[in-house]
Design a protein around this motif. Structure first.
Motif, PDB file in Angstrom:
ATOM      1  N   LYS A  49      -2.456   7.944  12.234  1.00  0.00           N
ATOM      2  CA  LYS A  49      -3.749   7.843  11.566  1.00  0.00           C
ATOM      3  C   LYS A  49      -3.738   6.589  10.705  1.00  0.00           C
ATOM      4  O   LYS A  49      -2.937   6.459   9.781  1.00  0.00           O
ATOM      5  N   THR A  50      -4.650   5.656  10.995  1.00  0.00           N
ATOM      6  CA  THR A  50      -4.662   4.387  10.269  1.00  0.00           C
ATOM      7  C   THR A  50      -5.950   4.167   9.496  1.00  0.00           C
ATOM      8  O   THR A  50      -6.136   3.115   8.904  1.00  0.00           O
ATOM      9  N   SER A  51      -6.859   5.125   9.508  1.00  0.00           N
ATOM     10  CA  SER A  51      -8.122   4.925   8.794  1.00  0.00           C
ATOM     11  C   SER A  51      -8.098   5.688   7.472  1.00  0.00           C
ATOM     12  O   SER A  51      -7.470   6.724   7.347  1.00  0.00           O
ATOM     13  N   GLY A  52      -8.830   5.144   6.488  1.00  0.00           N
ATOM     14  CA  GLY A  52      -8.977   5.820   5.215  1.00  0.00           C
ATOM     15  C   GLY A  52      -7.769   5.726   4.306  1.00  0.00           C
ATOM     16  O   GLY A  52      -7.665   6.476   3.347  1.00  0.00           O
ATOM     17  N   GLY A  53      -6.880   4.836   4.573  1.00  0.00           N
ATOM     18  CA  GLY A  53      -5.687   4.728   3.748  1.00  0.00           C
ATOM     19  C   GLY A  53      -5.838   3.728   2.625  1.00  0.00           C
ATOM     20  O   GLY A  53      -6.854   3.073   2.465  1.00  0.00           O
ATOM     21  N   GLN A  54      -4.812   3.592   1.839  1.00  0.00           N
ATOM     22  CA  GLN A  54      -4.816   2.653   0.731  1.00  0.00           C
ATOM     23  C   GLN A  54      -4.260   1.317   1.244  1.00  0.00           C
ATOM     24  O   GLN A  54      -3.368   1.278   2.068  1.00  0.00           O
ATOM     25  N   GLN A  55      -4.795   0.231   0.718  1.00  0.00           N
ATOM     26  CA  GLN A  55      -4.363  -1.086   1.153  1.00  0.00           C
ATOM     27  C   GLN A  55      -2.960  -1.373   0.652  1.00  0.00           C
ATOM     28  O   GLN A  55      -2.571  -0.922  -0.422  1.00  0.00           O
ATOM     29  N   MET A  56      -2.228  -2.121   1.442  1.00  0.00           N
ATOM     30  CA  MET A  56      -0.841  -2.451   1.078  1.00  0.00           C
ATOM     31  C   MET A  56      -0.833  -3.612   0.089  1.00  0.00           C
ATOM     32  O   MET A  56      -1.614  -4.553   0.207  1.00  0.00           O
ATOM     33  N   LYS A  57       0.027  -3.537  -0.889  1.00  0.00           N
ATOM     34  CA  LYS A  57       0.192  -4.617  -1.857  1.00  0.00           C
ATOM     35  C   LYS A  57       1.502  -5.328  -1.542  1.00  0.00           C
ATOM     36  O   LYS A  57       2.542  -4.661  -1.381  1.00  0.00           O
ATOM     37  N   PRO A  58       1.516  -6.641  -1.473  1.00  0.00           N
ATOM     38  CA  PRO A  58       2.786  -7.340  -1.250  1.00  0.00           C
ATOM     39  C   PRO A  58       3.685  -7.238  -2.473  1.00  0.00           C
ATOM     40  O   PRO A  58       3.228  -7.246  -3.614  1.00  0.00           O
ATOM     41  N   ARG A  59       4.973  -7.076  -2.251  1.00  0.00           N
ATOM     42  CA  ARG A  59       5.946  -7.025  -3.347  1.00  0.00           C
ATOM     43  C   ARG A  59       6.608  -8.395  -3.446  1.00  0.00           C
ATOM     44  O   ARG A  59       7.472  -8.735  -2.666  1.00  0.00           O
ATOM     45  N   TRP A  60       6.204  -9.176  -4.426  1.00  0.00           N
ATOM     46  CA  TRP A  60       6.743 -10.526  -4.575  1.00  0.00           C
ATOM     47  C   TRP A  60       7.798 -10.548  -5.610  1.00  0.00           C
ATOM     48  O   TRP A  60       7.813 -10.150  -6.647  1.00  0.00           O
TER      49      TRP A  60
END
Length: 60
Positions: A49-60
């Motif tokens: 399931k790929t819909s309705g999820g939270q956006q990924m934040k890059p870890r810098w």
């Protein structure tokens, strides 16, 4: 006296363990067409399931 008690306890324990090994119900082994639980580890589902999820934040 105490040695005989220890021997009796060990004999009862050994008899119980032997009876458990002899009379324990056997699980049917998987046949040729039946998948086992171990094969499920290497065959993950492909429909995620790929819909309705939270956006990924890059870890810098």
């Amino acid at each position: 006296m105490r040695a005989s008690i220890v021997i009796v306890i060990v004999a009862i324990g050994a008899g119980a363990a032997g009876a458990w090994l002899v009379f324990a119900p056997r699980r049917p082994e998987p046949g040729q067409g039946t998948p086992s639980r171990a094969s499920d580890v290497f065959n993950p589902p492909q429909d995620y399931k790929t819909s309705g999820g939270q956006q990924m934040k890059p870890r810098w």
